[in-house]
Design a protein around this motif. Structure first.
Motif, PDB file in Angstrom:
ATOM      1  N   GLN A   1     -62.070 -75.048 -59.534  1.00 47.66           N
ATOM      2  CA  GLN A   1     -62.969 -75.543 -58.495  1.00 47.66           C
ATOM      3  C   GLN A   1     -62.340 -76.732 -57.764  1.00 47.66           C
ATOM      4  OE1 GLN A   1     -65.761 -74.114 -57.468  1.00 47.66           O
ATOM      5  NE2 GLN A   1     -66.029 -75.650 -55.885  1.00 47.66           N
ATOM      6  N   GLY A   2     -61.712 -77.622 -58.507  1.00 47.77           N
ATOM      7  CA  GLY A   2     -61.074 -78.780 -57.894  1.00 47.77           C
ATOM      8  C   GLY A   2     -59.933 -78.392 -56.971  1.00 47.77           C
ATOM      9  N   VAL A   3     -59.100 -77.461 -57.417  1.00 41.66           N
ATOM     10  CA  VAL A   3     -57.984 -77.004 -56.577  1.00 41.66           C
ATOM     11  C   VAL A   3     -58.516 -76.316 -55.331  1.00 41.66           C
ATOM     12  CG1 VAL A   3     -56.046 -75.386 -56.463  1.00 41.66           C
ATOM     13  CG2 VAL A   3     -56.315 -76.870 -58.453  1.00 41.66           C
ATOM     14  N   TYR A   4     -59.535 -75.497 -55.487  1.00 43.01           N
ATOM     15  CA  TYR A   4     -60.139 -74.824 -54.338  1.00 43.01           C
ATOM     16  C   TYR A   4     -60.643 -75.843 -53.316  1.00 43.01           C
ATOM     17  CZ  TYR A   4     -63.164 -71.869 -51.548  1.00 43.01           C
ATOM     18  OH  TYR A   4     -63.762 -71.221 -50.500  1.00 43.01           O
ATOM     19  N   GLU A   5     -61.364 -76.840 -53.788  1.00 45.36           N
ATOM     20  CA  GLU A   5     -61.895 -77.854 -52.874  1.00 45.36           C
ATOM     21  C   GLU A   5     -60.778 -78.661 -52.223  1.00 45.36           C
ATOM     22  OE1 GLU A   5     -64.698 -80.109 -55.127  1.00 45.36           O
ATOM     23  OE2 GLU A   5     -66.100 -78.436 -55.272  1.00 45.36           O
ATOM     24  N   TYR A   6     -59.736 -78.978 -52.980  1.00 47.67           N
ATOM     25  CA  TYR A   6     -58.614 -79.734 -52.412  1.00 47.67           C
ATOM     26  C   TYR A   6     -57.932 -78.935 -51.302  1.00 47.67           C
ATOM     27  CZ  TYR A   6     -54.110 -81.953 -51.803  1.00 47.67           C
ATOM     28  OH  TYR A   6     -53.002 -82.533 -51.245  1.00 47.67           O
ATOM     29  N   VAL A   7     -57.610 -77.693 -51.584  1.00 49.64           N
ATOM     30  CA  VAL A   7     -56.856 -76.881 -50.620  1.00 49.64           C
ATOM     31  C   VAL A   7     -57.705 -76.520 -49.413  1.00 49.64           C
ATOM     32  CG1 VAL A   7     -55.692 -74.674 -50.259  1.00 49.64           C
ATOM     33  CG2 VAL A   7     -55.274 -75.971 -52.343  1.00 49.64           C
ATOM     34  N   PHE A   8     -58.874 -75.955 -49.638  1.00 50.15           N
ATOM     35  CA  PHE A   8     -59.643 -75.405 -48.526  1.00 50.15           C
ATOM     36  C   PHE A   8     -60.508 -76.431 -47.806  1.00 50.15           C
ATOM     37  CE2 PHE A   8     -58.658 -71.664 -51.068  1.00 50.15           C
ATOM     38  CZ  PHE A   8     -58.019 -70.927 -50.099  1.00 50.15           C
ATOM     39  N   ASP A   9     -60.823 -77.537 -48.447  1.00 49.33           N
ATOM     40  CA  ASP A   9     -61.639 -78.554 -47.779  1.00 49.33           C
ATOM     41  C   ASP A   9     -60.765 -79.720 -47.328  1.00 49.33           C
ATOM     42  OD1 ASP A   9     -63.907 -79.873 -46.799  1.00 49.33           O
ATOM     43  OD2 ASP A   9     -64.203 -80.898 -48.700  1.00 49.33           O
ATOM     44  N   TRP A  10     -60.157 -80.428 -48.275  1.00 43.42           N
ATOM     45  CA  TRP A  10     -59.416 -81.640 -47.935  1.00 43.42           C
ATOM     46  C   TRP A  10     -58.107 -81.333 -47.201  1.00 43.42           C
ATOM     47  CZ3 TRP A  10     -59.440 -86.457 -46.885  1.00 43.42           C
ATOM     48  CH2 TRP A  10     -58.281 -87.208 -46.963  1.00 43.42           C
TER      49      TRP A  10
ATOM     50  N   TYR B   1     -46.818 -78.109 -53.243  1.00 47.41           N
ATOM     51  CA  TYR B   1     -47.152 -78.350 -54.648  1.00 47.41           C
ATOM     52  C   TYR B   1     -46.906 -79.802 -55.026  1.00 47.41           C
ATOM     53  CZ  TYR B   1     -47.709 -73.347 -55.382  1.00 47.41           C
ATOM     54  OH  TYR B   1     -48.133 -72.065 -55.320  1.00 47.41           O
ATOM     55  N   ASN B   2     -45.838 -80.397 -54.507  1.00 47.33           N
ATOM     56  CA  ASN B   2     -45.576 -81.804 -54.764  1.00 47.33           C
ATOM     57  C   ASN B   2     -46.714 -82.676 -54.218  1.00 47.33           C
ATOM     58  OD1 ASN B   2     -43.963 -84.148 -55.480  1.00 47.33           O
ATOM     59  ND2 ASN B   2     -43.717 -84.393 -53.271  1.00 47.33           N
ATOM     60  N   THR B   3     -47.144 -82.389 -53.008  1.00 49.52           N
ATOM     61  CA  THR B   3     -48.235 -83.149 -52.398  1.00 49.52           C
ATOM     62  C   THR B   3     -49.531 -82.969 -53.186  1.00 49.52           C
ATOM     63  OG1 THR B   3     -47.240 -82.937 -50.219  1.00 49.52           O
ATOM     64  CG2 THR B   3     -49.586 -83.464 -50.289  1.00 49.52           C
ATOM     65  N   MET B   4     -49.843 -81.736 -53.577  1.00 44.73           N
ATOM     66  CA  MET B   4     -51.071 -81.473 -54.317  1.00 44.73           C
ATOM     67  C   MET B   4     -51.068 -82.201 -55.662  1.00 44.73           C
ATOM     68  SD  MET B   4     -52.954 -77.913 -55.389  1.00 44.73           S
ATOM     69  CE  MET B   4     -51.766 -77.385 -56.597  1.00 44.73           C
ATOM     70  N   LYS B   5     -49.958 -82.173 -56.372  1.00 44.53           N
ATOM     71  CA  LYS B   5     -49.893 -82.862 -57.656  1.00 44.53           C
ATOM     72  C   LYS B   5     -50.013 -84.375 -57.478  1.00 44.53           C
ATOM     73  CE  LYS B   5     -46.124 -80.746 -59.029  1.00 44.53           C
ATOM     74  NZ  LYS B   5     -44.975 -80.341 -59.850  1.00 44.53           N
ATOM     75  N   THR B   6     -49.315 -84.917 -56.469  1.00 45.28           N
ATOM     76  CA  THR B   6     -49.318 -86.352 -56.250  1.00 45.28           C
ATOM     77  C   THR B   6     -50.677 -86.863 -55.796  1.00 45.28           C
ATOM     78  OG1 THR B   6     -46.983 -86.278 -55.656  1.00 45.28           O
ATOM     79  CG2 THR B   6     -48.207 -88.215 -54.960  1.00 45.28           C
TER      80      THR B   6
END
Length: 73
Positions: free
Chosen positions: A42-51, A21-26
């Motif tokens: 949509q942004g969180v989905y793309e961040y987690v599952f793609d990036w 969570y720290n990494t995702m927020k930062t």
């Protein structure tokens, strides 16, 4: 059923998720403004599952992505 949490005051089981969570927020949340909940979802989905899982190298995995680390056996 076995409880997975450590004793009260010793939240060691939460450390991996707290780090994520720290990494995702930062890396993601603090850099963008979201107009709607759908945009955020949509942004969180793309961040987690793609990036995060397929393109971002992790030092813990020897410079490989989590996907590469899971499928390199």
């Amino acid at each position: 059923m076995t409880q997975s949490m450590s004793r009260a005051g010793n939240p060691y089981d939460n450390a991996p998720m707290e780090r994520f969570y720290n990494t995702m927020k930062t890396e993601f949340i603090y850099h963008y403004t979201f107009e709607t909940d759908e945009d955020l979802n949509q942004g969180v989905y793309e961040y987690v599952f793609d990036w995060y899982n397929h393109r971002r190298p992790h030092t813990f995995n020897g410079g490989r992505t989590p996907f590469e680390a899971r499928h390199s056996n």
